[in-house]
Design an enzyme around this catalytic site. Structure first.
Site, PDB file in Angstrom:
ATOM      1  N   GLU A 162       3.088  -0.922   2.194  1.00 51.07           N
ATOM      2  CA  GLU A 162       1.728  -0.672   2.708  1.00 51.07           C
ATOM      3  C   GLU A 162       1.699   0.583   3.585  1.00 51.07           C
ATOM      4  O   GLU A 162       1.852   0.504   4.797  1.00 51.07           O
ATOM      5  CB  GLU A 162       1.205  -1.864   3.517  1.00 51.07           C
ATOM      6  CG  GLU A 162      -0.221  -1.650   4.000  1.00 51.07           C
ATOM      7  CD  GLU A 162      -0.735  -2.781   4.877  1.00 51.07           C
ATOM      8  OE1 GLU A 162      -1.933  -2.754   5.234  1.00 51.07           O
ATOM      9  OE2 GLU A 162       0.043  -3.689   5.228  1.00 51.07           O
ATOM     10  N   LYS A 201       0.208  -1.638  -1.380  1.00 52.89           N
ATOM     11  CA  LYS A 201      -1.020  -2.002  -0.670  1.00 52.89           C
ATOM     12  C   LYS A 201      -1.540  -0.750   0.020  1.00 52.89           C
ATOM     13  O   LYS A 201      -0.876  -0.198   0.902  1.00 52.89           O
ATOM     14  CB  LYS A 201      -0.773  -3.121   0.344  1.00 52.89           C
ATOM     15  CG  LYS A 201      -2.043  -3.544   1.097  1.00 52.89           C
ATOM     16  CD  LYS A 201      -1.840  -4.804   1.910  1.00 52.89           C
ATOM     17  CE  LYS A 201      -3.095  -5.174   2.686  1.00 52.89           C
ATOM     18  NZ  LYS A 201      -2.976  -6.454   3.420  1.00 52.89           N
TER      19      LYS A 201
END
Length: 297
Positions: A176, A213
Site C-alpha cells: 500500500e 492497494k
C-alpha cells in the site's frame, strides 16, 4: 483453506473492508462512532471499545460474503475473539470472509516527498502467529506526498523487500503506497508510482505474487495495466479521505479495481443506533461500495 481464500481474493466479486485502525487513528474512529475520549482512560480501555465496534460490524447480517471478500485487521483484533472464536476463525469459518492483517508499525517523518514505514520489530514472529491463526495475507502502508522519483523508489523498494519476507511465511502481501489525495502533485506522483511498481513487479520471480492497494487515481484506469500483471493477484483502492459517494464515483471509473475502504464504509455508524438501524446503515454503505467495485462505467 488457503487455496480457497486465494481463489476468492483473486477473482470473486466484492470488496475488502479495512477494519485496521491502530493506536494513532483509533481515537478519531471512536469519536466518529460517537464515543468521546472521556469514555476511556488508557489504551486498554480505548482498544476494548474499538473491538466492541469492530465486533458489532463483523457480526452484523449485512457484513456477509455476498458483498465482502476480506477484512483487514489490526494486530490486537487478530488476537481477540468474537462469539467465542478467534476473530480470523470467525471471519472465515462462520462468515466466509478472508482475514488479512495490518503489519506496519506506522510511518517515519516525511523525507524526499515520502514517508517510509518505521522498522517492523518482531515481524517474523508476527507472521508466524498470523499464519497459525489462519490469516491469509498482510497489509503495510507507506505514504507519497510529492512526485519525487527517488522518494517513490525508496518506498516501493522497502515494500517489496518486506513482501518477499511475507511470502516466505506463506502469506499474501498487500503493498500500500498511498498517494495523498491532498498532494499538490498527485497525478505526477501516481505516474511515477506506476513506473516504479511495474519495474519491481517485473523483477519478482515466479510464485511470488502480491496485491496492490492504491489511492483512486486522477487518471481513470491508470492501474489497469498493473491489474493484468502476472505477479499481481488484485488491485484494490483506499478511499483516502474522499467521502463515500465521491470515492465510489471515482472507483467506478477504474476497471480491474475494487474497494478496500475504511472511513467510507464506517463513517455513518453510531454507537447509539439500535441493531436494526445499525445494520441498515451498514448495508447501505456496503451496497454502494459493492456496486462501485463491480459495476464499472
Amino acid at each position: 483453506m488457503i487455496a480457497e481464500m486465494d481463489a476468492r481474493m483473486r477473482s470473486a466479486e466484492g470488496f475488502i473492508a479495512a477494519l485496521d485502525q491502530s493506536g494513532g487513528s483509533t481515537p478519531g474512529a471512536l469519536a466518529a462512532y460517537g464515543i468521546p475520549q472521556t469514555a476511556y482512560h488508557d489504551d486498554d480501555g480505548m482498544f476494548a471499545l474499538m473491538h466492541d465496534m469492530r465486533a458489532r460490524v463483523i457480526t452484523a447480517p449485512a457484513f456477509s460474503r455476498t458483498r465482502i471478500l476480506a477484512a483487514i485487521l489490526f494486530e490486537r483484533t487478530m488476537e481477540e475473539t468474537v462469539l467465542g472464536q478467534p476473530v480470523p476463525t470467525y471471519l472465515w469459518r462462520t462468515r466466509g470472509i478472508v482475514p488479512v492483517l495490518k503489519v506496519d508499525k506506522g510511518l517515519l517523518a516525511e523525507s524526499d516527498g515520502v514517508r517510509l514505514m518505521k522498522p517492523i520489530t518482531g515481524l517474523e514472529d508476527l507472521l508466524a502467529r498470523a499464519a497459525e491463526l489462519g490469516v491469509f495475507g498482510t497489509k503495510m502502508r507507506s505514504v507519497v506526498n510529492l512526485a519525487s522519483p527517488s522518494g517513490i523508489s525508496a518506498i516501493v523498494k522497502q515494500q517489496f523487500e518486506l513482501a518477499r519476507t511475507i511470502v516466505g511465511h506463506g502469506l499474501m502481501p498487500i503493498i500500500e503506497p498511498e498517494v495523498l489525495v491532498a498532494s499538490p502533485q498527485k497525478a505526477g506522483a501516481e505516474a511515477a508510482l506506476v513506473a516504479e511498481l511495474t519495474r519491481n513487479l517485473d523483477e519478482l520471480t515466479d510464485g511470488v505474487d502480491v496485491m496492490l492497494k492504491v489511492t483512486i487515481p486522477e487518471t481513470p484506469d491508470l492501474y489497469a495495466g498493473l491489474a493484468a500483471h502476472p505477479r499481481v493477484a488484485r488491485v484494490v483502492a483506499l478511499s483516502g479521505g474522499y467521502e463515500r459517494t465521491d470515492a465510489c464515483t471515482r472507483l467506478a471509473r477504474n476497471h480491474g479495481m475494487i474497494a478496500s475502504f475504511s472511513r467510507a464504509l464506517l463513517d455513518d455508524l453510531r454507537v447509539s443506533m439500535d441493531d436494526a438501524t445499525f445494520d441498515a446503515t451498514l448495508a447501505e454503505a456496503i451496497d454502494e461500495i459493492y456496486r462501485a467495485s463491480t459495476v464499472k462505467e
